[in-house]
Design an enzyme around this catalytic site. Structure first.
Site, PDB file in Angstrom:
ATOM      1  N   SER A  14      47.326  40.343  39.630  1.00  0.00           N
ATOM      2  CA  SER A  14      46.563  40.494  40.869  1.00  0.00           C
ATOM      3  C   SER A  14      46.228  39.118  41.408  1.00  0.00           C
ATOM      4  CB  SER A  14      45.267  41.274  40.598  1.00  0.00           C
ATOM      5  OG  SER A  14      44.333  41.126  41.651  1.00  0.00           O
ATOM      6  N   TYR A  60      37.780  42.851  35.411  1.00  0.00           N
ATOM      7  CA  TYR A  60      39.084  42.939  36.070  1.00  0.00           C
ATOM      8  C   TYR A  60      39.688  41.555  36.251  1.00  0.00           C
ATOM      9  CZ  TYR A  60      42.654  44.163  39.516  1.00  0.00           C
ATOM     10  OH  TYR A  60      43.842  44.330  40.178  1.00  0.00           O
TER      11      TYR A  60
END
Length: 260
Positions: free
Chosen positions: A145, A158
């Site tokens: 990401s 995350y």
């Protein structure tokens, strides 16, 4: 140039929805035999299998929770039984978790994100490499990401997990390169998937999001999938150990376009 993956055996974790589903379909369209992994939505996985087989491809769905090491081992054994091995692993399964500041989050919720995103990716990469190294061939691609590089308040687990995936990718690539096996990551930015719909479907949130993207638009899952096919193919045979950002320029820090 037409990129083909005829005869290649691919596994896509979290392949029943979003970016994973798009990747599975695109791999199938390029000629790969695809295992669509899912955790809890068998009907959605079956639909992706149908989309691949309807256009003449080969695909099957396999259930497994990637955060469970024994389930991952069993999944790879099932793939061995069906396709006789693996050539391409797409580590896509992941969760972002609840938005909670780090000093307030339940440590178990934090751990769950790490278990799925990082340990799950490792468990699958380990099983793939055990098969690819003896064959001196194969590609592992993990879906990271932009938040492996950009901090994201409220999502410390995350961001940490994706940064971990990035360094894991570099290290596994270093280990596997002498055997002809490539290990890469891709880092999507803002992509138009169902999980992000509350943001891109709301005019105010969408407007704010676009200020973070120099290309001034939200990406499509197919754009991620097509680049994944390129990286899995021999066209990218000299690329390993790197994260490829597919983010419309989000990591180019557009807030610095003017002034400083």
């Amino acid at each position: 140039m037409e990129i083909r993956l005829d005869g290649k055996r691919a596994l896509v974790t979290g392949g029943s929805s979003g970016i994973g589903a798009a990747i599975a379909v695109e791999l199938g369209a390029a000629g790969a035999k695809v295992v669509v992994n899912y955790r809890s939505h068998a009907d959605a996985a079956a639909e992706i299998v149908r989309q691949i087989t309807d256009v003449g491809g080969q695909a099957t769905a396999v259930q497994a929770d990637v955060s469970d090491q024994s389930a991952v081992v069993k999944m790879f054994e099932q793939m061995d039984d069906v396709y006789g091995g693996i050539d391409i692993l797409i580590n896509n399964a992941g969760i972002d978790g609840k938005r909670v500041m780090s000093w307030e989050i339940d440590p178990e919720d934090w751990r769950k994100v790490i278990d799925v995103n990082m340990l799950g990716s490792f468990y699958c990469a380990q099983q793939a490499l055990k098969r690819m190294i003896p064959a001196s061939s194969g590609v592992v691609i993990s879906v990271s990401s932009v938040h492996e590089e950009i901090a994201w308040s409220g999502y410390s687990a995350y961001a940490a997990s994706k940064s971990g995936v990035a360094m894991m990718t570099k290290t596994l690539a270093q280990e596997a390169a002498p055997y002809g096996v490539r290990v890469l990551a891709i880092a999507p930015g803002a992509i138009k998937t169902a999980i992000n719909k509350p943001v891109w479907s709301d005019p105010e949130q969408r407007k704010d999001l676009l200020t973070k993207i120099p290309l001034n638009r939200i990406g499509e899952p197919k754009e991620i999938a097509e680049m994944t096919v390129v990286l899995a193919s021999d066209v990218a045979s000299y690329i390993t150990g790197r994260t490829i950002f597919i983010d419309g320029g989000m990591t180019d820090y557009p807030s610095f376009a003017e002034g400083g």
